[in-house]
Design a protein around this motif. Structure first.
Motif, short mmCIF file in Angstrom:
data_model
loop_
_atom_site.label_atom_id
_atom_site.label_comp_id
_atom_site.label_asym_id
_atom_site.label_seq_id
_atom_site.Cartn_x
_atom_site.Cartn_y
_atom_site.Cartn_z
N THR A 244 1.01 -1.54 -0.14
CA THR A 244 -0.22 0.16 0.26
C THR A 244 0.55 1.43 -0.17
OG1 THR A 244 -1.64 -1.06 0.67
CG2 THR A 244 -1.92 0.80 1.66
N ARG B 10 1.06 5.18 -0.23
CA ARG B 10 -0.13 6.15 -0.91
C ARG B 10 0.47 7.90 -0.13
NH1 ARG B 10 -5.24 3.30 0.92
NH2 ARG B 10 -5.71 2.32 -0.19
N LEU C 34 -8.05 10.38 -11.15
CA LEU C 34 -9.31 10.83 -10.29
C LEU C 34 -10.14 11.87 -9.66
CD1 LEU C 34 -10.70 6.90 -9.08
CD2 LEU C 34 -11.18 8.32 -11.20
N ILE C 35 -8.16 12.50 -9.16
CA ILE C 35 -8.35 12.99 -8.25
C ILE C 35 -8.66 14.66 -8.48
CG2 ILE C 35 -6.94 14.41 -6.13
CD1 ILE C 35 -5.86 11.19 -5.95
N THR D 174 -4.62 7.15 -9.21
CA THR D 174 -4.87 6.16 -8.93
C THR D 174 -5.45 4.84 -9.84
OG1 THR D 174 -7.00 7.60 -8.32
CG2 THR D 174 -7.02 5.17 -7.89
N ALA D 175 -4.41 3.75 -8.74
CA ALA D 175 -3.58 2.92 -9.74
C ALA D 175 -3.89 1.20 -8.81
CB ALA D 175 -2.23 3.11 -10.20
N ASN E 40 -1.11 -0.98 -4.49
CA ASN E 40 -1.70 0.43 -4.96
C ASN E 40 -1.24 1.07 -4.21
OD1 ASN E 40 -3.83 1.51 -2.34
ND2 ASN E 40 -3.68 -1.21 -1.65
N ASN E 41 -1.86 1.84 -5.99
CA ASN E 41 -1.43 3.54 -5.48
C ASN E 41 -2.45 4.45 -5.08
OD1 ASN E 41 1.14 3.02 -7.26
ND2 ASN E 41 1.65 3.19 -4.92
N TYR E 42 -2.11 5.93 -4.25
CA TYR E 42 -3.44 7.17 -4.22
C TYR E 42 -2.03 8.43 -3.71
CZ TYR E 42 -7.96 9.45 -3.68
OH TYR E 42 -8.60 9.97 -3.31
N ARG F 101 -3.87 11.15 -2.76
CA ARG F 101 -4.44 11.71 -1.71
C ARG F 101 -4.86 11.17 -0.56
NH1 ARG F 101 -7.76 16.75 -4.35
NH2 ARG F 101 -5.94 17.44 -4.91
N ALA F 102 -4.38 10.52 0.21
CA ALA F 102 -4.66 10.00 1.56
C ALA F 102 -4.78 11.03 2.10
CB ALA F 102 -3.74 9.08 1.71
N VAL F 103 -5.87 11.93 2.66
CA VAL F 103 -5.78 12.53 3.70
C VAL F 103 -5.03 12.82 4.92
CG1 VAL F 103 -8.08 13.73 2.05
CG2 VAL F 103 -8.37 12.44 4.54
N TYR F 104 -4.93 11.40 5.05
CA TYR F 104 -4.84 11.27 6.16
C TYR F 104 -3.61 10.44 6.81
CZ TYR F 104 -5.18 6.91 3.61
OH TYR F 104 -4.84 5.91 3.43
N ASP G 92 0.53 7.13 3.14
CA ASP G 92 0.17 5.20 3.73
C ASP G 92 0.78 4.70 3.10
OD1 ASP G 92 -0.91 3.84 4.51
OD2 ASP G 92 -3.33 3.73 3.54
N ASP H 179 -9.74 10.00 9.12
CA ASP H 179 -9.34 10.42 8.48
C ASP H 179 -8.39 12.07 8.39
OD1 ASP H 179 -9.80 12.13 10.60
OD2 ASP H 179 -11.86 11.50 10.27
N ARG I 33 -13.11 5.82 -4.07
CA ARG I 33 -12.19 5.34 -4.62
C ARG I 33 -11.32 4.30 -5.35
NH1 ARG I 33 -10.56 11.32 -5.21
NH2 ARG I 33 -12.97 12.33 -6.84
N GLN I 34 -11.33 2.85 -3.95
CA GLN I 34 -10.34 2.46 -3.76
C GLN I 34 -10.98 1.08 -2.86
OE1 GLN I 34 -6.51 3.22 -4.04
NE2 GLN I 34 -6.18 2.39 -6.21
N GLN J 120 -11.86 1.78 -8.56
CA GLN J 120 -10.81 0.41 -8.17
C GLN J 120 -10.91 -0.47 -7.27
OE1 GLN J 120 -7.04 1.99 -8.50
NE2 GLN J 120 -7.16 2.17 -11.25
#
Lengths: 332, 332, 332, 332
Positions: free
Chosen positions: A149, A151, A197-198, A210-211, A226-228, A230-233, A236, B262, D144-145, D222
């Motif tokens: 993971t 992100r 998507l972002i 997003t992948a 898994n990539n993203y 804009r992980a607001v927390y 990751d 979050d 998103r995922q 996804q």
């Protein structure tokens, strides 16, 4: 004592400089940056010299090693010049965005027994390394699956994305390297889905944010990334490996251990460490350490030129999969 | 098949009835309550008879066992009458608030080889029992310290507190029993601080809502209890034991495993289970099971009359400590 | 730039030296130690001078501050001499083992507006500080109870224990300070149980290795401390605070986030950080930072002489409680 | 009151019977099984009648509903017969292994406004449902995922695998349904890698025991599923969803909250619940509840025939991807 020239005094170059000077066997001799002020500030902070040119630094026989933290498009030339000047090289990832240029570089330097280490810092994270070491020590028997993971907390600036080579060559390249590091075998097949998507600007650049990627090795071991972006927390960064006799996990890290328990929720913890400088602080230190140790010992580079090349081949296969809708075979 | 009479069809009596009827070897024959409607509702729900009097139920030779879930001041008389009628007894805690009455009760029934089990439900919680069993199995070597965290979600109604015997005899009595259960030795010395910090009505009743108690056994094992009566995040029930070779913990439980991550906080979980009915559901079931099993097998009661008595002695010692400002010795 | 003289180049003195030199506004000018070799090694490592005597270092007007990390029995004299030489002082805990000597020291220096900070490092731990700050910010409303778990990984060497002043003045003194820091009020009553359960040598020294202490403030806030000196799983350092509207916890820390899941157990993590040097690394750094900042700003010391004195008064009250079997009142 | 006929009294049929009879509005009228003894045992346990044939049970107008827990190849015929007899149906997954038969069944029953619910129990797990509800409530903004971890503790018996339809139609079908439940959109593209790494018998059956699947919906959401059939630490069932404003997770469950801390490891917990009967006990109960509630209210089935069909279409697409090496489009 290993005397370094630092090429590139931007954010990551300065961080490396801070780590270097704290190492008992390393010394920062020169700083070079196309932006003169940046070089000056960094050099002053650590009592190093400002190099007026790359050539000046490489021409000084007292310089043993080069740390390349400049923009990606300069890496190949700097690696070549440094190796030809007889220096050991620690180069930030990626080597280049173009595999043909990477291969040409290798052809040119291979005869010189080059000492080139690629800065895949995550291999030096204490937790990720602990997972790796436990796998290699046979703690979970034969390895079967790896889940990565990865992100980012935020989409990068447009100017950065314009030259970074796309999500898979810029960000996922770390995960491709991590996959190879953990799997203990080369992935042969890659299948990839990627989206924007972002943020509108990502779409306009034909880039992705997003992948999801799955890969398989010759013996059938599988890996999912898994990539993203804009992980607001927070940033990751987790890995998980399952094998015959158990599972291993490395979890996220936080700045403190505070927990809040109230009427609405229990076990509330701080957001995880925000981004790579904080999250991989120990890893960057250990990376420098590993480089210095290997050079001093005349040992092979802990992460070599070929590791940089193979991660790029995985990114290329993922891009081909995205275009073809097929599981693509990774080039040798 | 064990046929029960239930005395007391309030909240906890009804819960016991629900558990009883699900037990394959138990049957609910009679329900009695001073409030006729309560008895009627509970009996109807389970196809049991309403007993018009205690005597009717105890006089029926088909009744094997009595479950006492009526108000505390009735416990002693009901235990005596039930034992004298030859019934096995499962009685909610506490036996009584007055040690003299408890001792008199024992004098009266002791000659009859009484089967009386006291409902210290926490001994039957799977997690607490697992800690206990691990201690007894020697997993942490010689036991040294026990820490009991026991906090109610809310101050009880005034009407309840008026007859409950005070924090230490009503709520802490569970923790005193748990301490004995875990320590494997009798506490000899008790030192207690207690306050009314939460609610004005507690102060007006000269009761307490906030307490810390430390205890020591003959061999020097120590135990700390901390009580509080308004834990807004739920019914906080934890234990911890440290010994020569390790520590054991039993943590709180939640209704689900959902986590929210979050921008503000990570790992946010649901409030813990709200109060004893939910938190100790499995424990109450296992308690009935243990009682039925022991009666059927003619085995000793899992938690006997003397356990009820000894927990009260600890509460009394704590009250004396509060008054004297001394570490008080527990009566034998 | 603050120029320091370091008195004491043992384990903790060397650690402070390492932290000092990394601080951008601090410089290590002199090192003194009764063992000349120790001073020499430490000074050489950081390019500082070896002071041939205390007087030499204090006599140098270029020295601004003194860091006292020598044995406890020397603290008082060094504080006095340093203050009289006009230096700011950061002194390791405790000030002294004898409250009369502490008070006499204060009488002697108080007229000089002394800048003396006591090294209660735990106040600077990011997690403990986060709990403190959240309490002060009103996040849990009125504070009601504090629970401090503080367990060493091992009983110290006999030679150390012979001069350390006993468990309560040596180890618990940190917890007494933490209690004051978190409670926001002075504890008035102290009740203590202590034992020598772990090691024969502790018993022979009439010292203790296992303790439970409860305390109460004027407004009725309660605090429990539990100490143990052989936590085989590492240096157990936790705090918990409950108030009107919630609970706050600070948990232990580990060297990495690896989890092992196998047939026998899940979620297996590494032992927690072994002892104070690792556990409080960030805290020791932040402590130096806070001292330097306060001296530079002419601000009050973050942890003053009186804090050192008050922690000792709590230890003394605990020892009296142990002897008398009473809850003892803390001296003013 | 809803009167049930149960078809199939194997392990899962008996579990459903136990849940049924505990439901205040449900009653078990008949049990049928091709193995007469199985039917007899189950019927006796709950005071139900043994049906001598399917027809007998369906012919009894007092029967309102049918619970189908027989072998997969009988599902279609039993659904048809039950619907034609005017009964509501709760059928274990999958409807059938052959989409043509599924479609033919639908053609045959569709005109009758059939009440058919498919037993995708995981939708009723309190933790998974909490994730779903939080997504639908907008707690993480646009989704998103989704990451689904789904690992069995052990490879099933050969006899089971021979008729189960292969890993993707037997085991992953649950995850395909969960993906649809969480995504809130239909997956359009599926890419799958699958292997037989664990057991020779799996390979000999041309079946798989290790799989990774990625999927994408029309809007670009996804989902990744990872499956494995010998997780030695228990039945690994987790979900994770990330969206614009946060992440949601549902974690594994354990039989108790015990933690062991010793010299070698800290935070050691029990293995997670072993398999579906224990792990989804609450879910199976809630499933029955939802079925009874919907039938009583004349409301649409919570998980309809079409949900069973669509999960099968996803499994089929995954098998096609495996054969073609392509990301396959899901049939409508």
């Amino acid at each position: 004592m290993l005397r370094f020239a630092l090429f590139g005094a931007g954010r990551i170059g300065r961080m490396h400089a801070d780590n270097l000077v704290r190492h008992p066997k390393a010394e920062l001799a020169y700083v070079y940056d196309v932006v003169g002020e940046a070089a000056k500030g960094c050099a002053a902070r650590h009592g190093a010299m400002v190099a007026s040119s790359i050539e000046q630094a490489l021409g000084d026989s007292a310089v043993d090693a080069v740390l390349i933290a400049s923009s990606t498009d300069t890496h190949i030339d700097l690696i070549q010049a440094s190796v030809e000047a007889g220096k050991a090289v620690l180069c930030e990832k990626p080597i280049d965005l173009d595999i043909a240029r990477v291969d040409a570089c290798w052809q040119r330097i291979r005869g010189r027994d080059p000492k080139v280490m690629i800065g895949f810092n995550r291999r030096f994270d204490p937790s990720f390394k602990a997972v790796h070491d436990a796998i290699r020590a046979g703690e979970i028997g034969d390895l079967r699956q790896v889940v990565i993971t990865s992100r980012d907390p935020e989409v990068p600036p447009v100017a950065y994305m314009q030259v970074a080579g796309g999500l898979l060559r810029d960000m996922t390249i770390h995960d491709f390297d991590l996959a190879r590091y953990l799997l203990g075998e080369e992935p042969l097949k890659v299948s990839c889905f990627a989206q924007a998507l972002i943020a509108q600007e990502v779409k306009e650049l034909n880039d992705h944010d997003t992948a999801m990627i799955i890969m398989e090795t010759a013996s059938g071991r599988q890996c999912c990334i898994n990539n993203y972006r804009r992980a607001v927390y927070g940033y990751d960064q987790r890995i998980e490996a399952i094998g015959e006799t158990g599972m291993l996990k490395a979890e996220n890290r936080r700045p403190n251990t505070l927990e809040r328990w109230d009427e609405k929720a229990t076990g509330q913890k701080a957001p995880i460490l925000h981004f790579f400088i904080e999250r991989y602080q120990e890893a960057y230190n250990a990376e420098i350490q590993a480089f210095v140790d290997a050079v001093e010992a005349g040992a092979p580079m802990p992460v070599g030129f070929d590791d940089g090349r193979k991660a790029l081949l995985l990114a290329n296969a993922a891009y081909r999969s995205l275009a073809s809708g097929r599981a693509e075979t990774v080039e040798a």
